[in-house]
Scaffold this motif. Sequence first.
Motif, mmCIF file in Angstrom:
data_model
loop_
_atom_site.group_PDB
_atom_site.id
_atom_site.type_symbol
_atom_site.label_atom_id
_atom_site.label_comp_id
_atom_site.label_asym_id
_atom_site.label_seq_id
_atom_site.Cartn_x
_atom_site.Cartn_y
_atom_site.Cartn_z
ATOM 1 N N ASN A 87 0.975 -1.181 0.175
ATOM 2 C CA ASN A 87 -0.089 -0.156 0.065
ATOM 3 C C ASN A 87 0.912 1.222 -0.111
ATOM 4 N N GLU A 89 1.660 3.412 2.394
ATOM 5 C CA GLU A 89 2.553 3.436 3.656
ATOM 6 C C GLU A 89 3.778 2.560 3.224
ATOM 7 N N VAL A 100 7.274 3.356 9.542
ATOM 8 C CA VAL A 100 5.814 2.957 8.907
ATOM 9 C C VAL A 100 5.376 2.174 10.015
ATOM 10 N N ASP A 102 2.032 -0.454 9.945
ATOM 11 C CA ASP A 102 0.897 -0.887 9.100
ATOM 12 C C ASP A 102 -0.392 -1.195 9.982
ATOM 13 N N GLY A 107 -3.866 0.109 3.797
ATOM 14 C CA GLY A 107 -3.551 1.649 3.867
ATOM 15 C C GLY A 107 -4.682 2.773 4.066
ATOM 16 N N PRO A 110 -3.105 5.491 7.629
ATOM 17 C CA PRO A 110 -1.487 5.453 7.715
ATOM 18 C C PRO A 110 -0.995 5.729 9.058
ATOM 19 N N ILE A 112 2.759 7.013 9.729
ATOM 20 C CA ILE A 112 4.003 7.355 9.372
ATOM 21 C C ILE A 112 4.738 8.452 10.348
ATOM 22 N N SER A 122 0.031 9.457 11.878
ATOM 23 C CA SER A 122 0.949 10.352 11.292
ATOM 24 C C SER A 122 0.886 11.871 11.648
#
Length: 703
Positions: A87, A89, A100, A102, A107, A110, A112, A122
């Motif tokens: 995906n 990510e 990352v 998961d 995806g 996300p 991140i 994220s």
Amino acid sequence: MSKSEVSTPLKRHPLSAAIAMLPVSLLAMGTAPGAQAQEQAEAAALLPGLNVTADWLGPPTEASERTYTGARTVVEEEELQDAGALNLEDALRPVPGVTVLDETGTGVLPNIGVRGLNPLRSERLQILVDGYPIAIGPYSNVGVSLFPVTLPSLQAVDIVRGGASVHYGPNNVGGVVNFVTKPIPAETSQTLRERVTIAEETGNVFTDTYYRVGGQATDKLDLQFQANVQRGDGFRDHSDTKVDNLILDARYYLNDQHELASQLQYYRVDAELPGALTPEAYEQDRTQSQRPYDGYEADMSRATFTWTYTPADNVEFQWRNFVHDADRTFFFGQNLSGNGHWADPGLDSTHIADSPRLFTVLGTEPRLAIRHGRHDITLGARFVSEDVEFDVNRLELSSGNRSVARDWHLDTRAMAFYVSDTVSFLNDRLNVTPGLRYEDVDMDFRDNLSGNTEDNNAEELLPGLTVGYQASDDLFVFANSQRSLVPVQIAQTTREGAVANETAWNHELGARLQVTPDLFSSATLFRIDYEDQIQFNRSTSRFENLGETRHQGIELANRWSLNNQWELGLGYTFLDTEQLSGDNEGNELPNAPTHKVSAEAVYTYQAWDASVNWVYVSESYSDAANTEEETSNGSAGELPDYNLVTARVGRDFAVGGDRVLNLGLAVNNLLDEDYYFRGVDVSPVGRVPQPGRSFILEAQLDF
């Protein structure tokens, strides 16, 4: 550049003069000799005629990356689409400094992180789509709990880890990530793509169907439509996912001086969330789910409008406007019996909660760029309004009674002003850019249940300085120092615990060197001095002010073209984090692995292409207390190191006329590595399994 050359004009980075002086070997590094001549010709044709632009980052290209005054990685379309990534990510894993986690395998949510900053939701990144902020609440809810981006619709991802805080804020401590959607083509063309992912452990199937058509509708109007439909399951039980992403782009050329551009988007997702597992359940079957009530529904309608006025080669005025209306809801089980943590996956739920969030956000941002002599001056202002309904409701399973646990309302009004001046010296080889950003944020909070009100205001001056020096034809050196702001979030101000507006200083020193005509290397030293960093404690369900923290280290990247068939890449990140105050003084930050290594080998021969990617991530801690031995419910404990290997092979077939069919087969997590991280958001306790081995079948027809 005329409209006939390309439908989406490239823009001039403030350092494009330095780009123009780069040797041909540098501009063409990392490409096969056959492609080098074409890129060299394009560079020679484009760079001298580019105009000044109000877009500080400039185009997301390798050339812009090479002379940017900070750490920057542009992941281009070929790397995104042809690397066998599970995906979006997953496609960003090899980027230096990036972590990352998961959560879903599909995806849609996300996680991140950059340089040891919290990757969950994220929330430590300024995330943009085509330069527009995409956070559901750009000031009040910076965590990406609604992510209206899908991999097939992207042309590039621009990861800027330093040097952009003056022009793109707030919430840019970890940098700026700009997801660039596919531009409207100069000539009418279509793309049809089908992708099927099969999880080896469960046999679950996830399909990804994409269609694009675009080109010139008239001499003055360009149009493009994209549709992406995703259906199926991730690699675990209770992971059924449905995604619809529709995008309409339009660009109208009034004349040589005036250009109008707009994008309309509708995004919808409906997904089951498998959640975290107890350590015991994880060892029994990591693909099962102990969170049968967890789910996620969201939709967002977005619109952007940009007017670009270019009265002369040395002046550009750009007026950018955006609005989105979003509705997202998490559903999750809770155990409120008092016998343990409410989210313990080993306990049966006594209640089902839902947490609807309604967001109406609008913003307007005029920007002016002027070149005068040796000065490139950028002036900008932005106003953002956020209207947020923030609720939690509970259903008691035993009685069927439904109650309102939370009914909040938040109004946010934010003004930002920024100015920078890029001054060129030494025949444009040295560029120095002082800049200043001013943020004035006013948040008004109201609890509709209790009647309590609360205000949170932030008023900060955020200076910055970047320096870029073309020391020789093969060596570019840069340095920068900038201050960043993260306003207190709505979920933080209303919980117990002392939290405050977060600020940080970011510093970088780096160099990019064309070692030989075939070998390109870069190195960046970085340091983040963070004040009042806030982290969520899963065990207590409270936000904690960790106080001062430090993040420092080095990022290395190398690219080597062996010949016109083989290309190799190697990267390494060393990260050192430390909490400098509070109860956990001297400890490392959570989810901050010390070592990360990435390697890639790409082989092309005639119509064939093949690649192998490897990423190694060292162990890390999952909490601020640096708990080593895992707790019984999995809420804390050391996180394992892991190796991920992905391989892909593809081939182009000419199927008549200008039609090209690409068929590909990829194996993601080739070694079937078994690893996990700790819970997130509505399932904060336990182990969250990461995807095992999966097989990806791809077919794309361009015509």
